[in-house]
Design a protein around this motif. Structure first.
Motif, PDB file in Angstrom:
ATOM      1  N   GLY A  73     -10.889   7.827  30.632  1.00 28.15           N
ATOM      2  CA  GLY A  73     -10.283   6.967  32.005  1.00 28.15           C
ATOM      3  C   GLY A  73      -8.402   6.165  31.333  1.00 28.15           C
ATOM      4  O   GLY A  73      -7.862   6.914  32.860  1.00 28.15           O
ATOM      5  N   LEU A  74      -8.370   5.632  30.130  1.00 32.66           N
ATOM      6  CA  LEU A  74      -7.125   4.732  30.150  1.00 32.66           C
ATOM      7  C   LEU A  74      -5.864   5.918  29.987  1.00 32.66           C
ATOM      8  O   LEU A  74      -5.218   6.111  30.464  1.00 32.66           O
ATOM      9  N   CYS A  75      -7.183   6.839  29.162  1.00 32.29           N
ATOM     10  CA  CYS A  75      -5.371   8.147  29.636  1.00 32.29           C
ATOM     11  C   CYS A  75      -5.347   8.975  30.707  1.00 32.29           C
ATOM     12  O   CYS A  75      -3.660   9.273  30.172  1.00 32.29           O
ATOM     13  N   VAL A  76      -6.581   9.234  30.938  1.00 36.52           N
ATOM     14  CA  VAL A  76      -6.200   9.810  31.986  1.00 36.52           C
ATOM     15  C   VAL A  76      -4.687   9.328  33.302  1.00 36.52           C
ATOM     16  O   VAL A  76      -4.290  10.079  34.158  1.00 36.52           O
ATOM     17  N   THR A  77      -5.417   7.942  33.486  1.00 40.49           N
ATOM     18  CA  THR A  77      -4.415   7.855  34.594  1.00 40.49           C
ATOM     19  C   THR A  77      -3.176   7.101  33.241  1.00 40.49           C
ATOM     20  O   THR A  77      -1.986   7.633  34.491  1.00 40.49           O
ATOM     21  N   ALA A  78      -2.887   6.869  32.595  1.00 35.33           N
ATOM     22  CA  ALA A  78      -1.382   6.497  32.072  1.00 35.33           C
ATOM     23  C   ALA A  78      -0.616   8.233  31.660  1.00 35.33           C
ATOM     24  O   ALA A  78       0.476   8.359  32.191  1.00 35.33           O
ATOM     25  N   MET A  79      -1.558   9.532  31.962  1.00 33.78           N
ATOM     26  CA  MET A  79      -0.751  10.325  31.448  1.00 33.78           C
ATOM     27  C   MET A  79      -0.221  11.110  32.998  1.00 33.78           C
ATOM     28  O   MET A  79       0.679  11.524  33.566  1.00 33.78           O
ATOM     29  N   MET A  80      -1.131  10.870  33.966  1.00 29.63           N
ATOM     30  CA  MET A  80      -0.760  11.383  35.353  1.00 29.63           C
ATOM     31  C   MET A  80       0.322  10.408  35.874  1.00 29.63           C
ATOM     32  O   MET A  80       1.188  10.722  36.495  1.00 29.63           O
ATOM     33  N   THR A  81       0.224   9.219  35.264  1.00 24.89           N
ATOM     34  CA  THR A  81       1.177   8.753  35.675  1.00 24.89           C
ATOM     35  C   THR A  81       2.489   9.086  34.530  1.00 24.89           C
ATOM     36  O   THR A  81       3.706   8.645  35.742  1.00 24.89           O
ATOM     37  N   SER A  82       2.491   9.222  33.773  1.00 29.64           N
ATOM     38  CA  SER A  82       3.411   9.710  33.365  1.00 29.64           C
ATOM     39  C   SER A  82       3.937  11.341  33.160  1.00 29.64           C
ATOM     40  O   SER A  82       5.838  11.242  33.568  1.00 29.64           O
ATOM     41  N   THR A  83       3.631  12.193  33.626  1.00 30.69           N
ATOM     42  CA  THR A  83       4.150  13.471  34.134  1.00 30.69           C
ATOM     43  C   THR A  83       4.274  12.910  35.793  1.00 30.69           C
ATOM     44  O   THR A  83       5.994  13.768  35.519  1.00 30.69           O
ATOM     45  N   ALA A  84       3.759  12.121  36.654  1.00 26.77           N
ATOM     46  CA  ALA A  84       4.450  12.258  37.900  1.00 26.77           C
ATOM     47  C   ALA A  84       5.681  11.727  37.865  1.00 26.77           C
ATOM     48  O   ALA A  84       6.394  12.467  38.763  1.00 26.77           O
ATOM     49  N   THR A  85       5.995  10.560  36.962  1.00 21.93           N
ATOM     50  CA  THR A  85       7.304  10.416  37.451  1.00 21.93           C
ATOM     51  C   THR A  85       8.045  10.890  35.764  1.00 21.93           C
ATOM     52  O   THR A  85       9.158  10.380  35.712  1.00 21.93           O
ATOM     53  N   SER A  86       8.236  12.250  35.425  1.00 24.97           N
ATOM     54  CA  SER A  86       9.073  12.598  34.800  1.00 24.97           C
ATOM     55  C   SER A  86       9.350  13.901  35.478  1.00 24.97           C
ATOM     56  O   SER A  86      10.022  14.646  34.303  1.00 24.97           O
ATOM     57  N   VAL A  87       9.009  13.940  36.305  1.00 24.02           N
ATOM     58  CA  VAL A  87       9.435  15.497  37.032  1.00 24.02           C
ATOM     59  C   VAL A  87       9.871  15.250  37.782  1.00 24.02           C
ATOM     60  O   VAL A  87      10.055  14.158  39.444  1.00 24.02           O
ATOM     61  N   ASP A  88      10.982  15.923  39.066  1.00 25.60           N
ATOM     62  CA  ASP A  88      11.096  15.787  40.489  1.00 25.60           C
ATOM     63  C   ASP A  88      10.122  15.238  41.461  1.00 25.60           C
ATOM     64  O   ASP A  88       8.982  16.589  41.076  1.00 25.60           O
ATOM     65  N   ARG A  89      10.024  14.812  42.291  1.00 29.10           N
ATOM     66  CA  ARG A  89       9.263  14.621  43.528  1.00 29.10           C
ATOM     67  C   ARG A  89       8.761  16.350  43.675  1.00 29.10           C
ATOM     68  O   ARG A  89       7.538  16.352  43.711  1.00 29.10           O
ATOM     69  N   GLY A  90       9.786  17.450  44.312  1.00 23.46           N
ATOM     70  CA  GLY A  90       9.017  18.927  44.724  1.00 23.46           C
ATOM     71  C   GLY A  90       9.127  19.596  43.318  1.00 23.46           C
ATOM     72  O   GLY A  90       7.715  20.675  43.683  1.00 23.46           O
ATOM     73  N   ASP A  91       8.333  19.210  42.267  1.00 23.93           N
ATOM     74  CA  ASP A  91       7.746  19.632  40.811  1.00 23.93           C
ATOM     75  C   ASP A  91       6.145  19.000  40.628  1.00 23.93           C
ATOM     76  O   ASP A  91       5.793  19.389  40.081  1.00 23.93           O
ATOM     77  N   THR A  92       5.488  17.754  40.953  1.00 27.72           N
ATOM     78  CA  THR A  92       4.552  17.336  40.991  1.00 27.72           C
ATOM     79  C   THR A  92       3.944  17.675  41.208  1.00 27.72           C
ATOM     80  O   THR A  92       3.023  17.895  40.432  1.00 27.72           O
TER      81      THR A  92
END
Length: 465
Positions: A377-396
């Motif tokens: 759960g820790l890994c999934v949460t951190a990876m989703m957060t990292s991924t969401a903030t590394s792309v443009d809003r339209g690419d989320t």
């Protein structure tokens, strides 16, 4: 023609409560298989490999339905598609409840997989009908009740299956799903459809991805039995390679691909996908092997636990998974995503290796499974957060779909690999797998998970708050 945007119809607590009841009942229906899988294997005369297939087929369907659900929800209205998906889930639950054999039960689980796409749609409906602050609270309630439903299903499945039958453990939550769906239909206002997507739906990509996942499952599930028939196994492998090649070619040329593979060229995305696949593979092996070892009756290993006892033994892991989400978010803000993912990988790998070495007491498995669930759960949460903030809003949405497919593949390969190991280690005419198969499974899972450290060390540290 000018499109008139109507203001959203404000929904009341009763409508949010109906969505919460729907989330609770679907969570319960989704979770009944895990604690009762050994019981189902005995009653339906399944091999461990077939049991592994049963445990992950719902997730595979969900991976295919989710991106379509979002597009159809935007095009035709979120409530309308939500109700249709829940009708499919209800049919799937009834098919599972009435299933006389494994093929019919697999069909029921395939239909139930529509619930994975339905949950995000309920969030969309809430956001369209509530102000931002209230929608966050409502989404939190619905999400929490889905997790709570999972705990209810884990606890009730065993007692219901043993006191009544396996049919009732599917039937009772399905009846609750039907009732909650009718309430949502009555209490939730219709949301207006959005603009049509001129590019349409990527049906060829969807069909080829479906073929790829189904062929992969067949290869992994049938590998132990096909070892003596190498030509059949080779034919399946060739079919898998052809499906993958065709899918990649179609997605690269599609105007609006179901999954935009070009985004994989971005370092942040391919690293997140690789980590998701590896971590979920290791976790899924524990998810499958631990209940099997609780049920096992080997000489000096296994505990011969009932389905009811297995449900109680798995409960701490479900609680740990629930706590992992907020803890992962807090850790991400304070220490950064790389630190959280690295800690989760180390904890998962260490717990898997420990289970391989020590599994002679019930608490060994209970603690090990809980630590793995927390770390995942820790890994999934951190990876989703990292991924969401590394792309443009339209690419989320595109980035999220890549993570979802990676997650499904990891769980599918891990579960089927575990089932294949136990099947190969079970002598003909016996129901008891050799202890070495469990040890080997935990060691492989630990080694694969530890390999994720090669990727985590190259990740960005993430934003610290």
């Amino acid at each position: 023609m000018t499109e008139t945007l109507l203001p959203p119809v404000r929904i009341g607590k009763a409508a949010v409560g109906a969505l919460g009841m729907l989330s609770l009942s679907t969570g319960a229906l989704e979770s009944v298989v895990t604690p009762t899988l050994p019981l189902l294997q005995r009653e339906l005369d399944m091999s461990p490999a077939e049991g592994a297939l049963l445990s992950i087929v719902l997730l595979i369907t969900g991976a295919l339905v989710t991106p379509l659900a979002g597009k159809f929800g935007d095009r035709y209205g979120g409530k309308r598609i939500l109700i249709l998906l829940m009708a499919v889930v209800s049919v799937g639950g009834l098919v599972s409840a009435l299933a006389p054999n494994l093929p019919v039960l697999l069909l029921g689980q395939v239909l139930q997989g529509a619930m994975v796409g339905a949950l995000p749609l309920s969030f969309i409906v809430v956001r369209k009908n509530l102000p931002a602050g209230e929608s966050k609270v409502a989404i939190g309630v619905v999400s929490g009740l889905f997790v709570g439903g999972g705990m209810v299903g884990t606890l009730m499945a065993g007692p219901v299956a043993e006191a009544l039958s396996r049919h009732w453990m599917f039937a009772l939550p399905t009846i609750a799903v039907i009732g909650a769906t009718l309430l949502v239909h009555r209490l939730m206002p219709n949301d207006p459809p959005g603009r049509s997507d001129d590019a349409g739906i990527d049906w060829p990509g969807l069909l080829l991805l479906s073929g790829t996942l189904v062929t992969l499952m067949l290869v992994l599930a049938l590998a132990p039995d096909l070892a003596s028939r190498p030509l059949v196994l080779c034919a399946l492998v060739v079919a898998l390679a052809a499906s993958v090649t065709g899918w990649v070619a179609v997605e690269r040329r599609a105007a609006a691909p179901m999954i935009d593979l070009r985004m994989l060229a971005r370092p942040a995305i391919w690293k997140a996908c690789a980590l998701t696949f590896v971590i979920c593979l290791g976790t899924s092996m524990a998810v499958y092997l631990v209940p099997q070892l609780f049920d096992e009756t080997g000489d000096g290993y296994g505990f011969g636990a009932s389905a009811t006892q297995i449900g109680f033994f798995l409960l701490p892991g479900a609680i740990a998974a629930t706590l992992a989400g907020p803890l992962g978010g807090i850790g991400d803000r304070r220490f950064g995503s790389r630190a959280v993912v690295t800690a989760g990988v180390v904890l998962t790998a260490a717990s898997l290796v420990a289970l391989a070495a020590v599994h002679t007491e019930v608490w060994h498995l209970v603690v090990g499974k809980a630590l793995i669930a927390l770390a995942n759960g820790l890994c999934v949460t951190a990876m989703m957060t990292s991924t969401a903030t590394s792309v443009d809003r339209g690419d989320t949405g595109i980035a999220t779909s890549l993570i979802l497919v990676s997650r499904v593949l990891g769980y599918a390969v891990g579960g089927q690999l575990s089932g294949a190991l136990l099947t190969a280690a079970t002598p003909s005419g016996s129901d008891v797998a050799a202890e070495s198969a469990y040890v080997t499974g935990f060691v492989i899972a630990g080694a694969v998970t530890a390999s994720a450290l090669l990727v985590t060390r190259t990740m960005d540290k993430g934003v610290k708050g």
